[in-house]
Design an enzyme around this catalytic site. Structure first.
Site, PDB file in Angstrom:
ATOM      1  CD  GLU A 110      31.228  35.369  37.551  1.00 60.73           C
ATOM      2  OE1 GLU A 110      30.982  35.575  38.767  1.00 60.73           O
ATOM      3  OE2 GLU A 110      32.159  35.930  36.947  1.00 60.73           O
ATOM      4  CG  HIS A 166      37.990  34.569  39.629  1.00 58.56           C
ATOM      5  ND1 HIS A 166      37.019  33.614  39.824  1.00 58.56           N
ATOM      6  CD2 HIS A 166      37.338  35.757  39.559  1.00 58.56           C
ATOM      7  CE1 HIS A 166      35.832  34.191  39.874  1.00 58.56           C
ATOM      8  NE2 HIS A 166      35.992  35.482  39.706  1.00 58.56           N
TER       9      HIS A 166
END
Length: 242
Positions: free
Chosen positions: A94, A128
């Site tokens: 990430e 997300h």
């Protein structure tokens, strides 16, 4: 990076593409990579590992196509620094995708530093949003409850994203946001029920907040992380940040 440039629309579209691909490949590996369905939990985790690595490599390749390789000097730091473990994988991949690849693109696109720090985490939060579909469609949560849960999570990812983007730009080193991300992923406080324990927790939290604010700039001084980069000891020339 004075000799590197990319248009703002290209930088934004590239960041959006990396965010979408990062999520898509994790949740649709059978479609994108033609991987067979998982047969066990171990097999599922291995598939996630492979997908995250493929997504990271693809994002790094896209960035290298749009910018000179020398502008993304933090990439090598993530390889060989840690033994690869599954609980380290998310922070590694990430931060590579959402910080080391996206931030140089946005900087070369002409966006101001403070705009990047506060707005680039939006891409991180978008990655997300798939949790809402999982809660609402798969786990049958009510629309309101799923929205509240995901909203809180998105708020947290934005706040952390501000900090991670600041660390990366300020220090010029990907190691700093990776360590911070790992710490946030593994940290947790036990539920303390006694009044005395709660008092100690409040005192420790207050002391930690004061120490964090006091040490934020001294501990992120670029001189602590870089000896020499293009005749400047800090990435992007932000040696004078106070």
């Amino acid at each position: 990076m004075a000799d590197a440039s990319v248009s703002r629309p290209v930088a934004v579209v590239a960041c959006l593409a990396m965010a979408v691909f990062y999520v898509a490949i994790l949740y649709s590996p059978s479609l994108i990579l033609r991987l067979p369905p998982p047969t066990s939990k171990s097999n599922f985790l291995i598939r996630r590992f492979v997908c995250a690595v493929v997504s990271s490599i693809a994002s790094a390749f896209l960035t290298s196509c749009l910018l000179p390789i020398k502008t993304v000097q933090a990439w090598p730091l993530i390889f060989g620094t840690f033994g690869i473990r599954l609980d380290h994988l998310a922070p590694l991949t990430e931060e590579l995708v959402f910080r080391a690849c996206m931030i140089p693109l946005l900087l070369c696109g002409g966006f101001k530093t403070y705009h990047i720090i506060f707005l680039s985490p939006i891409f991180f939060s978008l990655a997300h949003l798939n949790h809402f579909l999982e809660l609402y469609c798969v786990q049958s949560y009510s629309f309101f409850k799923a929205a509240v849960i995901v909203g809180i999570q998105l708020g947290y990812t934005v706040i952390f994203g501000w900090y991670a983007a600041f660390l990366f730009i300020r220090s010029g080193n990907l190691f700093a946001p990776i360590v911070a991300h790992m710490f946030c992923n593994v940290m947790g406080l036990p539920v303390l029920s006694s009044p005395r324990a709660r008092g100690l927790t409040i005192m420790a939290s207050a002391s930690g907040l004061v120490a964090f604010l006091w040490l934020l700039f001294p501990l992120t001084n670029p001189n602590l992380y870089n000896d020499r980069i293009d005749s400047c000891r800090c990435w992007q020339g932000y040696c004078n940040w106070n």
